[in-house]
Design an enzyme around this catalytic site. Structure first.
Site, PDB file in Angstrom:
ATOM      1  N   SER A  84     -65.640  -7.628 -40.571  1.00  0.00           N
ATOM      2  CA  SER A  84     -65.044  -8.863 -40.077  1.00  0.00           C
ATOM      3  C   SER A  84     -63.934  -9.247 -41.040  1.00  0.00           C
ATOM      4  CB  SER A  84     -66.086  -9.978 -40.038  1.00  0.00           C
ATOM      5  OG  SER A  84     -66.339 -10.414 -41.353  1.00  0.00           O
ATOM      6  N   LYS A  85     -63.210 -10.303 -40.668  1.00  0.00           N
ATOM      7  CA  LYS A  85     -62.088 -10.723 -41.510  1.00  0.00           C
ATOM      8  C   LYS A  85     -62.545 -11.025 -42.931  1.00  0.00           C
ATOM      9  CE  LYS A  85     -59.029 -12.219 -37.938  1.00  0.00           C
ATOM     10  NZ  LYS A  85     -59.071 -13.129 -36.829  1.00  0.00           N
ATOM     11  N   ARG A  86     -63.836 -11.289 -43.096  1.00  0.00           N
ATOM     12  CA  ARG A  86     -64.336 -11.622 -44.435  1.00  0.00           C
ATOM     13  C   ARG A  86     -64.381 -10.409 -45.364  1.00  0.00           C
ATOM     14  NH1 ARG A  86     -69.066 -13.624 -42.447  1.00  0.00           N
ATOM     15  NH2 ARG A  86     -67.987 -14.344 -40.591  1.00  0.00           N
TER      16      ARG A  86
END
Ligand code: GLU
Length: 463
Positions: free
Chosen positions: A238-240
């Site tokens: 994910s973007k994380r």
């Protein structure tokens, strides 16, 4: 045997995600290697979260990376009548019923089930009430209460689900709109899909969807549930934990072929052979060899694959791909006397094109910033740079061999180590301690500019 038809069915609630692209890739490859068709369906019934921009992003990215569908994509938002007809058919066959349980009632039911240590699910209380349709009723599928559903997954083998653990799912909401599962099943049938290849997060949907298929008398489908794509922290990508959109990788200068190569490696490997192209994949991919465990997307692997794919390009192809990255920095690639030698010498200076363009900057433009730690380390005594400047000024024959000869001679005569001689010049030329062989670097810069840069650094050190 029926021709294989696969489909990629994204919900356009975000830009094309790297994990989605892997799903599309495996669908495409499986269809092509079976002389089948690869289709796209936009699952845009969630009107609040779906946008035309995301849809365009997904379609443009798939097409531009080479995963063209064999038919025009379809949109679920335009097919309501088809779903309603299917719902009606299920109702007429006696496999669905109207249910008027209120939210409060359903919550109470779940609370009681949880308190009794049972799995909370709809208990089928309206099933035999013979209720009429109204604006308060939903249409529920009458799921068989006993028996089991067996899914023969191409990757996972046999997966069994007990019917008594599946509740009577909703087909039509009280506002009359069809639900996700109904649309998904109807479209797979209407698009003549034979094989559903999707992420493992959909496994629990599969028995529910098979029950809808059975109620409609649709033929069985083949299934393959792909392992999740994880970041290096083993959490879902994910973007994380990573850049997740295709654009971000393209903008950094990763080649499409390298991106596809690294995505194919997410769950599949071709023995020892790490570097391959889409055509190789179509020849060699075997869906049965896809692993079950989550697949980690590691940027260092992509870096390595990208450098391998870059190395397979000839110089002209390489220059064409590099050019936009230089343009972004205000550089015209041909604005250099030794352009071919320059690009050829620096083409392995980084793993991606934007990194290579950055390395090339000081060869085209004035140095933006020096590595001051390196200056401290190698130029505490700047007599060496003074000496080298004189020696180079007096060199008539400005070629790699004679330059290297001179530098080695100076090094030996003064009892110095190689970096003590080379690094001050490198810093003078590029601002940093990294460049191709020094003789070659000096040839690329040419005598005039090389001497000018050495003088500039001497000035900085004298301050
Ligand atoms: N629309 C679903 C998703 O984006 C995919 C459904 C499917 O492949 O069956 O996750």
């Amino acid at each position: 045997m029926k021709p294989i038809v696969t489909r990629f069915a994204p919900s356009p609630t975000g830009a094309l995600h790297i994990g989605g692209l892997r799903t599309a890739l495996f669908n495409y490859v499986y269809a092509k290697q079976n002389n089948g068709k690869f289709l796209i369906r936009i699952e845009d019934t969630d009107t609040e979260r779906s946008t035309k921009e995301f849809e365009k992003n997904i379609l443009d990215n798939l097409t531009s990376i080479g995963l063209q569908p064999d038919e025009d994509p379809i949109n679920q938002s335009e097919r309501n009548a088809i779903y309603l007809k299917a719902a009606e058919k299920i109702f007429q066959s006696g496999n669905a019923y109207w249910c008027d349980c209120s939210q409060d009632e359903l919550e109470e039911m779940r609370r009681e089930q949880t308190a009794a240590g049972k799995k909370p699910m709809y208990d089928g209380r309206s099933r035999n009430l013979g209720l009429e349709r109204s604006n308060k009723t939903v249409l529920r599928l009458a799921t068989p209460e006993n028996g089991e559903i067996i899914v023969n997954d191409l990757i996972r083998g046999e997966i069994k689900f007990n019917n008594n653990e599946l509740d009577d799912l909703i087909l039509l909401r009280s506002d009359g709109s069809p639900t996700y599962h109904l649309c998904n099943v109807v479209d797979d049938y209407e698009q003549k899909v034979t094989t559903v290849i999707r992420g493992e997060d959909h496994i629990s949907n599969t028995p529910r969807q098979i029950h809808i298929q059975n109620a409609l008398g649709y033929p069985e489908l083949e299934y393959a549930h792909l392992p999740l794509v994880l970041g290096t922290d083993k959490k879902r990508l994910s973007k994380r934990n990573a850049a997740t959109s295709l654009e971000e990788y393209r903008d950094k200068g990763y080649l499409d072929s390298a991106i596809l190569n690294s995505l194919a490696r997410l769950g599949w490997s071709q023995g020892e052979n790490e570097v391959f192209y889409l055509d190789d994949l179509i020849k060699d991919f075997n869906i049965k060899d896809v692993q079950k465990a989550g697949a980690i997307f590691d940027i260092t692997k992509l870096d390595w694959l990208n450098s391998q794919h870059l190395s397979k390009l000839n110089l002209d192809e390489f220059k064409d791909l590099l050019e936009p990255f230089l343009n972004n920095m205000g550089i015209n690639i041909n604005d250099h006397e030794n352009v071919d030698l320059l690009i050829d010498s620096l083409r392995t200076s980084d793993n991606n094109l934007s990194g290579i363009a950055t390395q090339l900057f000081p060869y085209y433009k004035d140095i933006k910033d020096y590595d001051y730690d390196a200056i401290k380390k190698f130029l505490s005594n700047n007599n060496i740079l003074h000496d080298l400047k004189e020696i180079l000024i007096n060199l008539e024959d400005w070629n790699e061999e004679s330059i290297n000869h001179l530098l080695t001679k100076y090094q030996h005569e003064n009892n110095l180590k190689v970096p003590q001689v080379n690094q001050p010049i490198r810093i003078a030329l590029t601002g940093k301690t990294k460049s191709p062989g020094l003789g070659l670097t000096l040839v690329i810069f040419g005598k005039k500019l090389a001497i000018k840069r050495i003088e500039e650094l001497i000035k900085i050190c004298d301050k």
